[in-house]
Motif scaffolding. Structure first.
Motif, PDB file in Angstrom:
ATOM      1  N   ALA A 178       0.835  -1.211   0.000  1.00 50.72           N
ATOM      2  CA  ALA A 178       0.000   0.000   0.000  1.00 50.72           C
ATOM      3  C   ALA A 178       0.867   1.257   0.000  1.00 50.72           C
ATOM      4  CB  ALA A 178      -0.927   0.000   1.212  1.00 50.72           C
ATOM      5  N   HIS A 179       1.977   1.223   0.730  1.00 54.00           N
ATOM      6  CA  HIS A 179       2.897   2.368   0.726  1.00 54.00           C
ATOM      7  C   HIS A 179       3.516   2.549  -0.662  1.00 54.00           C
ATOM      8  CE1 HIS A 179       5.781   5.306   2.046  1.00 54.00           C
ATOM      9  NE2 HIS A 179       6.812   4.525   1.794  1.00 54.00           N
ATOM     10  N   GLY A 180       3.846   1.422  -1.313  1.00 56.91           N
ATOM     11  CA  GLY A 180       4.361   1.506  -2.671  1.00 56.91           C
ATOM     12  C   GLY A 180       3.354   2.133  -3.622  1.00 56.91           C
ATOM     13  N   LEU A 181       2.090   1.757  -3.472  1.00 59.63           N
ATOM     14  CA  LEU A 181       1.023   2.352  -4.279  1.00 59.63           C
ATOM     15  C   LEU A 181       0.953   3.859  -4.036  1.00 59.63           C
ATOM     16  CD1 LEU A 181      -1.555   2.232  -6.066  1.00 59.63           C
ATOM     17  CD2 LEU A 181      -2.832   1.615  -3.986  1.00 59.63           C
ATOM     18  N   ALA A 182       1.071   4.267  -2.778  1.00 60.33           N
ATOM     19  CA  ALA A 182       1.013   5.693  -2.449  1.00 60.33           C
ATOM     20  C   ALA A 182       2.175   6.458  -3.083  1.00 60.33           C
ATOM     21  CB  ALA A 182       1.022   5.879  -0.932  1.00 60.33           C
ATOM     22  N   LEU A 183       3.365   5.873  -3.082  1.00 65.64           N
ATOM     23  CA  LEU A 183       4.524   6.532  -3.704  1.00 65.64           C
ATOM     24  C   LEU A 183       4.297   6.757  -5.195  1.00 65.64           C
ATOM     25  CD1 LEU A 183       7.481   4.625  -1.982  1.00 65.64           C
ATOM     26  CD2 LEU A 183       6.809   7.003  -1.598  1.00 65.64           C
ATOM     27  N   ILE A 184       3.669   5.780  -5.844  1.00 58.46           N
ATOM     28  CA  ILE A 184       3.391   5.924  -7.271  1.00 58.46           C
ATOM     29  C   ILE A 184       2.295   6.964  -7.498  1.00 58.46           C
ATOM     30  CG2 ILE A 184       2.351   4.707  -9.242  1.00 58.46           C
ATOM     31  CD1 ILE A 184       4.096   2.299  -8.426  1.00 58.46           C
ATOM     32  N   ARG A 185       1.251   6.929  -6.676  1.00 56.04           N
ATOM     33  CA  ARG A 185       0.175   7.914  -6.816  1.00 56.04           C
ATOM     34  C   ARG A 185       0.673   9.338  -6.603  1.00 56.04           C
ATOM     35  NH1 ARG A 185      -4.774   4.940  -3.470  1.00 56.04           N
ATOM     36  NH2 ARG A 185      -5.595   3.720  -5.243  1.00 56.04           N
ATOM     37  N   GLU A 186       1.620   9.498  -5.681  1.00 54.22           N
ATOM     38  CA  GLU A 186       2.136  10.828  -5.369  1.00 54.22           C
ATOM     39  C   GLU A 186       3.202  11.299  -6.351  1.00 54.22           C
ATOM     40  OE1 GLU A 186       3.518  10.156  -1.433  1.00 54.22           O
ATOM     41  OE2 GLU A 186       1.488   9.922  -0.599  1.00 54.22           O
ATOM     42  N   GLY A 187       3.595  10.421  -7.277  1.00 49.20           N
ATOM     43  CA  GLY A 187       4.621  10.783  -8.241  1.00 49.20           C
ATOM     44  C   GLY A 187       6.031  10.738  -7.695  1.00 49.20           C
ATOM     45  N   GLU A 188       6.232  10.095  -6.539  1.00 44.86           N
ATOM     46  CA  GLU A 188       7.556  10.013  -5.934  1.00 44.86           C
ATOM     47  C   GLU A 188       8.448   8.985  -6.617  1.00 44.86           C
ATOM     48  OE1 GLU A 188       8.982  11.800  -3.408  1.00 44.86           O
ATOM     49  OE2 GLU A 188       7.249  13.112  -3.588  1.00 44.86           O
ATOM     50  N   ALA A 189       7.840   8.033  -7.324  1.00 42.90           N
ATOM     51  CA  ALA A 189       8.614   6.980  -7.984  1.00 42.90           C
ATOM     52  C   ALA A 189       7.841   6.453  -9.178  1.00 42.90           C
ATOM     53  CB  ALA A 189       8.919   5.845  -7.003  1.00 42.90           C
ATOM     54  N   ASP A 190       8.577   5.926 -10.142  1.00 37.60           N
ATOM     55  CA  ASP A 190       7.968   5.226 -11.275  1.00 37.60           C
ATOM     56  C   ASP A 190       7.931   3.726 -11.034  1.00 37.60           C
ATOM     57  OD1 ASP A 190       7.554   7.547 -12.825  1.00 37.60           O
ATOM     58  OD2 ASP A 190       9.635   7.491 -13.511  1.00 37.60           O
ATOM     59  N   GLY A 241       9.117 -16.616   5.474  1.00 38.23           N
ATOM     60  CA  GLY A 241       9.075 -16.440   4.031  1.00 38.23           C
ATOM     61  C   GLY A 241       9.157 -14.987   3.626  1.00 38.23           C
ATOM     62  N   ALA A 242       9.032 -14.762   2.329  1.00 33.38           N
ATOM     63  CA  ALA A 242       9.079 -13.401   1.779  1.00 33.38           C
ATOM     64  C   ALA A 242       8.421 -13.398   0.414  1.00 33.38           C
ATOM     65  CB  ALA A 242      10.529 -12.912   1.655  1.00 33.38           C
ATOM     66  N   ALA A 243       7.931 -12.238   0.033  1.00 26.94           N
ATOM     67  CA  ALA A 243       7.456 -12.022  -1.333  1.00 26.94           C
ATOM     68  C   ALA A 243       7.696 -10.573  -1.699  1.00 26.94           C
ATOM     69  CB  ALA A 243       5.980 -12.373  -1.482  1.00 26.94           C
ATOM     70  N   VAL A 244       8.043 -10.354  -2.955  1.00 26.37           N
ATOM     71  CA  VAL A 244       8.284  -9.009  -3.470  1.00 26.37           C
ATOM     72  C   VAL A 244       7.510  -8.833  -4.763  1.00 26.37           C
ATOM     73  CG1 VAL A 244      10.024  -7.499  -4.524  1.00 26.37           C
ATOM     74  CG2 VAL A 244      10.522  -8.674  -2.370  1.00 26.37           C
ATOM     75  N   LEU A 245       6.843  -7.697  -4.882  1.00 25.78           N
ATOM     76  CA  LEU A 245       6.144  -7.331  -6.107  1.00 25.78           C
ATOM     77  C   LEU A 245       6.825  -6.104  -6.705  1.00 25.78           C
ATOM     78  CD1 LEU A 245       3.974  -8.645  -4.068  1.00 25.78           C
ATOM     79  CD2 LEU A 245       2.260  -7.629  -5.553  1.00 25.78           C
ATOM     80  N   VAL A 246       7.037  -6.100  -7.997  1.00 24.31           N
ATOM     81  CA  VAL A 246       7.502  -4.901  -8.677  1.00 24.31           C
ATOM     82  C   VAL A 246       6.272  -4.121  -9.104  1.00 24.31           C
ATOM     83  CG1 VAL A 246       8.719  -3.953 -10.670  1.00 24.31           C
ATOM     84  CG2 VAL A 246       9.654  -5.927  -9.454  1.00 24.31           C
ATOM     85  N   LEU A 247       6.140  -2.901  -8.553  1.00 22.86           N
ATOM     86  CA  LEU A 247       5.036  -2.016  -8.899  1.00 22.86           C
ATOM     87  C   LEU A 247       5.568  -0.918  -9.820  1.00 22.86           C
ATOM     88  CD1 LEU A 247       3.433  -1.435  -5.361  1.00 22.86           C
ATOM     89  CD2 LEU A 247       3.014  -3.316  -6.955  1.00 22.86           C
ATOM     90  N   GLU A 248       4.768  -0.543 -10.794  1.00 21.30           N
ATOM     91  CA  GLU A 248       5.140   0.559 -11.679  1.00 21.30           C
ATOM     92  C   GLU A 248       3.925   1.443 -11.917  1.00 21.30           C
ATOM     93  OE1 GLU A 248       7.504  -0.325 -15.239  1.00 21.30           O
ATOM     94  OE2 GLU A 248       7.497  -2.442 -14.640  1.00 21.30           O
ATOM     95  N   SER A 249       4.186   2.712 -12.202  1.00 21.66           N
ATOM     96  CA  SER A 249       3.090   3.530 -12.697  1.00 21.66           C
ATOM     97  C   SER A 249       2.642   2.940 -14.021  1.00 21.66           C
ATOM     98  CB  SER A 249       3.539   4.978 -12.883  1.00 21.66           C
ATOM     99  OG  SER A 249       4.443   5.087 -13.975  1.00 21.66           O
ATOM    100  N   THR A 250       1.360   3.066 -14.313  1.00 18.45           N
ATOM    101  CA  THR A 250       0.863   2.478 -15.561  1.00 18.45           C
ATOM    102  C   THR A 250       1.527   3.120 -16.773  1.00 18.45           C
ATOM    103  OG1 THR A 250      -1.024   4.002 -15.472  1.00 18.45           O
ATOM    104  CG2 THR A 250      -1.352   1.788 -14.571  1.00 18.45           C
TER     105      THR A 250
END
Length: 423
Positions: A178-190, A241-250
Motif C-alpha cells: 500500500a505504501h508503494g502504491l502511495a509513492l506511485i500515486r504521489e509521483g515520488e517513484a515510477d 518467508g518473503a514475497a516481493v512485487l515490482v510495482l510501476e506507474s501504468t
C-alpha cells in the motif's frame, strides 16, 4: 470524480515454505499440499506448539555469496532472493533508473533469528547479565535495525529513491505494498520494489506465542495443524518467508512495453484502538478498510471474484473476518469464493500479506482460486464458501485480500485485471 491511480504489478518473487520461487510456490497452492511440519530449526520439545512452516532455503542456490550469507539475517536473505526474482520477472535491470526507483519492505519482527542467536552466544546461553560484545559477530548492529532490509533490497535493485521499512505486525506485507502504491500515486517513484519478509521461527518467538496460546498445540499430524475456518481449529502455524512485487506507474509500464500481471487499484488500513490481541466480533474495523479500498478501486462488492482471507485459524479471527466480509459485501458474500493459503504455508507474520498478494496475482493470471486445506469440519459460525481442500477453476478479474494484525491493525487491498473482460 477521477479514480485514484492504480499501480501495475509487473514482477513477482517468492520465498515460501514448500516452494522457493514463484513456480514451486504456485504448484504447492494449486495442488492443495501443505508445507507444515515438526520444527527442525531448533528442538521444539519444550514448547506447547511444535509445528511450523519452514522454508527449504539454500542461500548459495539463491545466488548469495558465502560472505552475504554470513552477514545477512535469514529474513534479509529471503528479501534479497525474492527481490532478484521479481526484478528478473519484470525485466528490469538493477540500477536501470535509480532515482525513480523506490523500495518498501514490510516486517513484523525484524532480525529475530540472528538477534537471539547472538544473545545466546554473548551471554553464555543466557547465564550472564554482563555480556561480552567481543564474542558477537562484527555486523551485530545490522540485526538491531530492521531498516537493513530496505537497504539490502535497495542495493539489490540499484534503487536511489525513497526507501522504507513498514512494520505494522501481521499486516506489514499488505501495508508495504500500500505504501508503494502511495509513492506511485504521489509521483515520488515510477518503480517500487515492494513486499515483506520475516524469519521468526526461533525459540523466543515460539515462547511468546505459546504464552498467549495463539499458535496451535496440534502436533499429531503436522500437515493438518493449520485449519482455518474449521470447527476444530485451535490456533495458527508459525511460518517464515518473503514475497516481493515490482510495482510501476501504468505510464512507465506502458512506455517500456512491460507485461502487466495485475493492477493494485485500492488499499486501505484501519486500527481498532481496542485491544492488543482481541477483535470485536462484528468485524467493523476490517469492514471499514474493505469499504475504503473498494471505493478507491471504483469497485462494487458484487465485482469481487475472490477474497483472499487472512484466515489465521484462530477462533476469534476467523469469526471476525467472516463478519467483516458479510458486512462489506452484503448478499454477494455468500456467492464469492473465500480461501486461506495459511492452511498450506502457515502464518509468516509480517511477510504473509505480500505472499498472499503474490497468490492473488497468480490466481488472476491462471483463473484458479487456491483452496483452504484441511477444512473438513465447517464451523457453523463461519458460513461462507471457503473453497475446501481443492483448488477451483474460476474466472478471476478482481480480488480482495485482507489482513489483521496484533495491535488492532486491519488492511484491505484490491487487485484488478489490467483489462477486465466483459461479463
Amino acid at each position: 470524480m477521477t479514480a485514484p491511480a492504480a499501480a501495475a504489478v509487473t514482477g513477482l518473487g517468492v520465498v515460501a515454505p514448500g516452494g522457493v520461487g514463484v513456480p514451486a510456490f504456485w504448484d504447492l497452492l494449486t495442488s492443495g499440499r501443505t508445507a507444515t511440519r515438526t520444527i527442525t530449526a531448533f528442538d521444539p520439545a519444550p514448547f506447547r506448539s511444535r509445528v511450523a512452516a519452514e522454508c527449504d532455503f539454500d542461500p548459495s542456490a539463491a545466488g548469495l555469496s558465502p560472505a552475504d550469507a554470513a552477514r545477512l539475517d535469514r529474513a534479509a536473505q529471503f528479501a534479497v532472493a525474492a527481490a532478484r526474482e521479481a526484478l528478473a520477472d519484470a525485466g528490469i535491470a538493477p540500477g536501470a533508473d535509480p532515482e525513480r526507483t523506490a523500495v518498501s519492505i514490510g516486517s513484523a519482527v525484524g532480525c529475530t533469528t540472528s538477534l537471539e542467536r547472538e544473545y545466546v552466544r554473548v551471554s553464555g546461553g543466557g547465564r550472564h547479565w554482563e555480556v561480552d560484545h567481543a564474542y558477537a559477530v562484527p555486523h551485530l548492529y545490522d540485526f538491531h535495525v530492521p531498516s537493513t532490509f530496505a537497504r539490502e533490497v535497495a542495493w539489490t535493485a540499484g534503487a536511489e529513491g525513497p526507501a522504507a521499512v513498514v512494520s505494522t505486525g501481521c499486516t506489514s506485507g499488505l501495508d508495504a505494498v500500500a505504501h508503494g502504491l502511495a509513492l506511485i500515486r504521489e509521483g515520488e517513484a515510477d518503480v517500487v520494489v515492494a513486499g515483506a519478509t520475516d524469519a521468526p521461527i526461533s525459540p523466543i518467538t515460539a515462547a511468546c506465542f505459546d504464552a498467549i496460546r495463539a499458535t496451535t498445540p496440534s502436533d499429531g499430524d503436522p500437515a493438518r495443524a493449520s485449519r482455518p475456518f474449521d470447527r476444530t481449529r485451535d490456533g495458527f502455524v508459525l511460518a517464515e518467508g518473503a514475497a516481493v512485487l515490482v510495482l510501476e506507474s501504468t505510464a512507465h509500464a506502458a512506455r517500456r512495453g512491460a507485461r502487466v500481471l495485475a493492477h493494485v487499484s485500492g488499499a486501505a488500513n484501519r486500527c481498532n484502538a481496542f485491544h492488543m490481541t482481541g477483535l470485536r466480533p462484528d468485524g467493523r474495523e476490517m469492514s471499514a478498510a474493505i469499504d475504503d479500498a473498494l471505493a478507491q478501486a471504483r469497485t462494487a462488492p458484487e465485482d469481487i471474484d475472490y477474497v483472499n482471507a487472512h484466515g489465521s485459524g484462530t477462533k476469534q479471527n476467523d469469526r471476525h473476518e467472516t463478519a467483516a466480509v458479510k458486512r462489506s459485501l452484503g448478499h454477494h458474500a455468500h456467492a464469492v469464493p473465500v480461501s486461506s493459503i495459511k492452511s498450506m504455508v502457515g502464518h509468516s507474520l509480517g511477510a504473509i500479506g505480500s505472499i498472499e498478494l503474490a497468490a492473488c496475482v497468480l490466481a488472476m493470471r491462471d483463473d484458479v482460486v487456491p483452496p483452504t486445506a484441511n477444512l473438513t469440519e465447517p464451523d457453523p459460525e463461519c458460513d461462507l464458501d471457503y473453497v475446501p481442500l481443492t483448488a477451483r477453476d474460476q474466472r478471476v478479474d478482481t480480488v480482495l485480500s485482507v489482513g489483521s494484525g496484533f495491535g488492532g491493525f486491519q488492511t484491505a487491498v484490491v487487485l484488478t485485471r489490467p483489462e477486465r473482460r466483459p461479463s
